[in-house]
Structures are given as structure tokens and as C-alpha cells.
Enzyme design. Structure first.
Site, PDB file in Angstrom:
ATOM      1  N   HIS A 204      17.663  58.186  38.723  1.00  0.00           N
ATOM      2  CA  HIS A 204      17.743  57.295  37.497  1.00  0.00           C
ATOM      3  C   HIS A 204      16.772  57.404  36.484  1.00  0.00           C
ATOM      4  O   HIS A 204      16.523  56.696  35.640  1.00  0.00           O
ATOM      5  CB  HIS A 204      17.921  55.980  38.264  1.00  0.00           C
ATOM      6  CG  HIS A 204      16.837  55.775  38.249  1.00  0.00           C
ATOM      7  ND1 HIS A 204      16.846  55.691  40.271  1.00  0.00           N
ATOM      8  CD2 HIS A 204      16.004  54.493  38.217  1.00  0.00           C
ATOM      9  CE1 HIS A 204      15.262  55.066  39.995  1.00  0.00           C
ATOM     10  NE2 HIS A 204      14.988  53.938  38.931  1.00  0.00           N
TER      11      HIS A 204
HETATM   12  C1  UD1 Z   1      14.707  49.381  37.074  1.00  0.00           C
HETATM   13  C2  UD1 Z   1      13.401  49.868  36.602  1.00  0.00           C
HETATM   14  C3  UD1 Z   1      12.914  50.867  37.681  1.00  0.00           C
HETATM   15  C4  UD1 Z   1      13.677  50.353  39.096  1.00  0.00           C
HETATM   16  C5  UD1 Z   1      15.012  50.452  38.943  1.00  0.00           C
HETATM   17  C6  UD1 Z   1      15.873  50.408  40.123  1.00  0.00           C
HETATM   18  C7  UD1 Z   1      11.445  48.520  34.680  1.00  0.00           C
HETATM   19  C8  UD1 Z   1      11.033  49.494  33.652  1.00  0.00           C
HETATM   20  N1  UD1 Z   1      12.779  49.895  35.898  1.00  0.00           N
HETATM   21  O1  UD1 Z   1      15.117  51.294  35.873  1.00  0.00           O
HETATM   22  O2  UD1 Z   1      11.731  50.693  37.861  1.00  0.00           O
HETATM   23  O3  UD1 Z   1      13.318  52.299  39.775  1.00  0.00           O
HETATM   24  O4  UD1 Z   1      15.620  49.399  38.145  1.00  0.00           O
HETATM   25  O5  UD1 Z   1      17.208  50.610  39.835  1.00  0.00           O
HETATM   26  O6  UD1 Z   1      11.993  47.660  35.015  1.00  0.00           O
HETATM   27  N2  UD1 Z   1      22.660  49.135  34.729  1.00  0.00           N
HETATM   28  C9  UD1 Z   1      24.013  48.321  34.619  1.00  0.00           C
HETATM   29  N3  UD1 Z   1      23.986  47.367  35.275  1.00  0.00           N
HETATM   30  C10 UD1 Z   1      22.616  46.349  36.183  1.00  0.00           C
HETATM   31  C11 UD1 Z   1      21.683  46.809  35.352  1.00  0.00           C
HETATM   32  C12 UD1 Z   1      21.059  47.614  34.946  1.00  0.00           C
HETATM   33  O7  UD1 Z   1      25.175  48.308  34.642  1.00  0.00           O
HETATM   34  O8  UD1 Z   1      22.860  45.648  37.162  1.00  0.00           O
HETATM   35  C13 UD1 Z   1      22.439  49.877  33.204  1.00  0.00           C
HETATM   36  C14 UD1 Z   1      22.279  49.105  32.315  1.00  0.00           C
HETATM   37  O9  UD1 Z   1      23.341  49.681  31.000  1.00  0.00           O
HETATM   38  C15 UD1 Z   1      20.903  48.894  31.530  1.00  0.00           C
HETATM   39  C16 UD1 Z   1      20.462  49.893  32.759  1.00  0.00           C
HETATM   40  O10 UD1 Z   1      21.297  50.119  33.202  1.00  0.00           O
HETATM   41  O11 UD1 Z   1      20.712  49.098  30.811  1.00  0.00           O
HETATM   42  C17 UD1 Z   1      18.826  50.303  32.686  1.00  0.00           C
HETATM   43  O12 UD1 Z   1      18.671  49.352  33.538  1.00  0.00           O
HETATM   44  P1  UD1 Z   1      17.594  48.532  33.943  1.00  0.00           P
HETATM   45  O13 UD1 Z   1      17.461  47.487  34.627  1.00  0.00           O
HETATM   46  O14 UD1 Z   1      16.877  48.624  32.359  1.00  0.00           O
HETATM   47  O15 UD1 Z   1      16.706  49.480  34.370  1.00  0.00           O
HETATM   48  P2  UD1 Z   1      16.200  50.878  35.477  1.00  0.00           P
HETATM   49  O16 UD1 Z   1      17.164  51.613  35.056  1.00  0.00           O
HETATM   50  O17 UD1 Z   1      17.901  49.597  36.266  1.00  0.00           O
END
Ligand code: UD1
Length: 363
Positions: A204
Site C-alpha cells: 500500500h
Molecule cells: C496511512 C499511513 C501509513 C500506514 C497506513 C496503514 C500516513 C502518511 N500514512 O497510509 O503510514 O502504513 O495508513 O493503512 O499517515 N482510504 C479509504 N478508507 C479509509 C482510509 C483511507 O478508502 O478508511 C483511502 C482513501 O482513498 C485515501 C487513501 O486510502 O485517500 C490513503 O489514505 P491515507 O490515510 O491518506 O494513507 P494510507 O495510504 O492509508
């Protein structure tokens, strides 16, 4: 003393659960705040249920956004609650955007910040988590580390050794507390898998999944691994949406031997990893968990902030190198996978050690 505990994203829940439980057991007043960085049930609620974490007292509901917006929104809303809660200390865990945002808001209000899982460094300043780690550590009053390499990193950066406490790995408290329950999961039957006869993949990191070329590369590698043994791929929402955007999701789902599933809860995922033959991952925590399970882990990144999993544990850094990944898989299938040992203080007693220090300092 009154402690404000912060969570935001999936890996945070596993780390806060034992601390919240230990504070409760000792009758310490606490407030649990969820920033809402992760909000889907399968990324958040299922972890509260599996780990027995109480409902958050406050949910900021911030959600997804570009880094500056997400971090800024958490800071603004967290600051308002900080003023009304008036804690003696704010406990943040790990290295996600919510960790840094709340630490920064707290220190600006002169509320002491306590960082659990301090001192980890991979040396790659292009990783958002590395920035979050460095900055959080430098504004923290107490730094709780999992291993001696973390202590060394902090000392090298000039942090007062009197603020550093090596307490062990908090994630292992959760792992050991829930292992027996996880073993009762029926996830293998649900996915038609046989114990020790499949690989698990998680992927991811933006640097691995953002962009068609990167995704295509990993699709090709996973297709080759799946020719050797079944591969289970619980797909992160970020990876799913990137794959969809580039028209690759169907290809992944139709690859023979590759089982693409939704993200799994804590207990199901632990069962899946515990029974696997190989784990391939770009996650941080999974490198540590596989070391404790004794399962060989191939880390799909150029470096790790958890070097002890390589020197003492079962982890091998393979990056995105196709030939290396396939060669390591063959080695493991031939019965020559890396065998390691559990590092010192990864013993399930980290939360009590943390709360001992908190009580002395703030009690
Ligand atoms: C975040 C953390 C990462 C961790 C990961 C675990 C940061 C910078 N990154 O990354 O260190 O390893 O979490 O999962 O904080 N989304 C959903 N549903 C959710 C959450 C996210 O659909 O409940 C999707 C959205 O499209 C979002 C994308 O995932 O834009 C990324 O989510 P984000 O929280 O920005 O970062 P992660 O890639 O999840």
C-alpha cells in the site's frame, strides 16, 4: 493524572489497545481520541471490536485528504479538544499523519507529548512516515523505543538520553494477548486455503502502488509468485483505487492463484499470517509480527526502519527486485527460509513498562 490517547489510522489501533487497557486497569483517568484518518469499518471499527478498544470519547472525523490538508485539519480540530480536555500528557503512537499533527498541536499548547515507537529511522526522507517520525520525536517529552537501534538513532540526533526509555515493542503486547483467539478464526476455510501452503501479500505504500508502471511491475511479480503457490492479497483501499484507476483491478482478480480480498480484521489477518509460508509486504508492523511468528518475511521496500527484524528476525529486504523476490520465494519453498529469534523486550509487557514511567512522571 489525566492522559489523552490518540489514534488515527489502522496501525495505530494495535499499538494503543494495550496502553488504554493498562491505564484502565490502574484506574488512570484517560480520554481516547480518534482523528478519523481511517474511517471505513474494515480499516477502523473492526480493529476496535477485535482488540476490545472502547469507543473513542472524541472522533474528529477528518478523513482522507492531501497531506497538508489532512495534517492541518487534524491540528485545528485536535487543538479545540485539547483546550477543553486539559490533559497532563498526550500519548501518540507510530508514524502516521495523525501522530505528527496531534503531537505538534499539543506541544504548541505546552502539553507534554509522549511518543510510543520512537526512534525508528529508515533514512529515506521521501517517505512521509520518516518525516512524521523525526519531527514527532524531536517535539516529544518522553520517547518510548522498541529496540537499541532506536535509542542509538535518537542519541545521534542529540535527544537527551534522560528522555529515552527502551520499553520493547508495544505491538507484541496485542499480538500475544490475542493470538489464541486469532487461531480460532475460520479465515483459511473461508478463503479455501491450506495451512503453510500459501503466501500473503500486503502492498500500500505510495511509492509502490501510485502510478500504472509501479502497479504493473508488482502485478507481474505477484503473477509469477502465484505460479508457485497460492497468494492471498488483502487489498488496501489506496491500492484498490489505484488499480481501478489504471484498469488493473480485474487483471489482478483474474490472475490464476491470486486471491484478492478486502482488508481483513486484526484476528483474521493474524490467523492468515500465522499459517502462511511466506509474507511479502511493504508494511512496517508486519515485518515485526512475522519475526515473532517465525514466518519468513520479504520486505518490498529498499530499506527498513526496523533493522532488528533483519539482524535478529525473519525479515529480508528485497525491494522491487523481481529476480530477488522470486529467488527468495524458492529458497523458502525449499525449506531454507530465514529463522530468527524474538528481540529482547518484545515480550507482551511493554504497556505496563510505559504506564510505570507515565505514573512516575505525571502521577
Ligand atoms: C496511512 C499511513 C501509513 C500506514 C497506513 C496503514 C500516513 C502518511 N500514512 O497510509 O503510514 O502504513 O495508513 O493503512 O499517515 N482510504 C479509504 N478508507 C479509509 C482510509 C483511507 O478508502 O478508511 C483511502 C482513501 O482513498 C485515501 C487513501 O486510502 O485517500 C490513503 O489514505 P491515507 O490515510 O491518506 O494513507 P494510507 O495510504 O492509508
Amino acid at each position: 493524572m489525566k492522559i489523552l490517547c490518540v489514534v488515527g489510522a489502522r496501525p495505530n489501533f494495535v499499538k494503543i489497545a494495550p496502553i488504554v487497557a493498562e491505564l484502565k486497569a490502574r484506574g488512570v483517568e484517560q480520554v481516547l481520541l480518534h482523528t478519523g484518518q481511517h474511517y471505513d469499518d474494515e480499516m477502523s471499527q473492526v480493529f476496535f471490536d477485535d482488540l476490545g478498544i472502547p469507543r473513542p470519547d472524541v472522533d474528529l472525523g477528518v478523513g482522507s485528504a492531501p497531506h497538508a490538508v489532512q495534517t492541518g485539519e487534524v491540528m485545528i480540530h485536535f487543538d479545540e479538544h485539547l483546550l477543553s480536555i486539559r490533559p497532563d500528557a498526550v500519548v501518540v503512537v507510530g508514524d502516521v499523519n495523525s501522530t505528527l499533527a496531534c503531537a505538534l498541536a499539543a506541544v504548541k499548547r505546552r502539553v507534554p507529548v509522549v511518543h510510543v515507537e520512537a526512534g525508528l529511522r529508515c533514512g529515506d526522507r521521501y517517505m512521509p512516515e520518516e518525516i512524521n517520525r523525526v519531527l514527532t520525536d524531536h517535539i516529544s517529552e518522553l520517547l518510548f523505543t522498541p529496540s537499541s537501534d532506536a535509542d542509538d538513532n535518537l542519541r545521534r540526533e542529540g535527544i537527551d538520553p534522560g528522555r529515552i526509555f527502551r520499553v520493547g515493542n508495544i505491538m507484541i503486547d496485542s499480538l500475544l494477548a490475542h493470538r489464541e483467539r486469532a487461531l480460532k478464526s475460520d479465515v483459511l476455510e473461508r478463503l479455501s486455503l491450506l495451512s503453510e501452503d500459501y503466501a500473503v501479500v500486503t502492498l500500500h505504500r505510495p511509492e509502490n502502488v501510485d502510478g500504472r508502471d509501479r502497479l504493473l511491475h508488482f502485478c507481474a511479480v505477484l503473477t509469477e509468485v502465484a505460479e508457485r503457490l497460492p497468494v492471498v492479497f488483502p487489498i488496501h483501499p489506496r491500492t484498490r483505487s489505484e488499480a481501478q484507476r489504471h484498469g488493473l483491478l480485474e487483471r489482478l482478480e483474474n490472475t490464476p492463484g491470486l486471491v484478492v480480498t478486502s482488508p481483513l480484521g486484526y484476528l483474521d489477518f493474524m490467523a492468515l499470517a500465522l499459517h502462511s509460508k511466506i509474507v511479502l509486504t511493504d508494511s512496517g508492523g508486519l515485518q515485526e509480527e512475522t519475526t515473532v511468528y517465525g514466518i519468513p518475511c520479504l520486505t518490498l521496500r529498499p530499506s527498513t526502519e526496523r533493522p532488528i527484524t533483519v539482524t535478529e528476525g525473519t525479515n529480508t529486504i528485497v525491494g522491487d527486485d523481481r529476480a530477488k523476490i522470486l529467488a527468495e520465494c524458492e529458497r523458502i519453498l525449499a525449506g531454507n527460509g530465514k529463522r530468527g529469534r524474538t528481540p529482547e523486550l518484545w515480550d507482551g509487557r511493554t504497556a505496563p513498562r510505559i504506564v510505570d514511567v507515565l505514573t512516575k512522571r505525571f502521577g
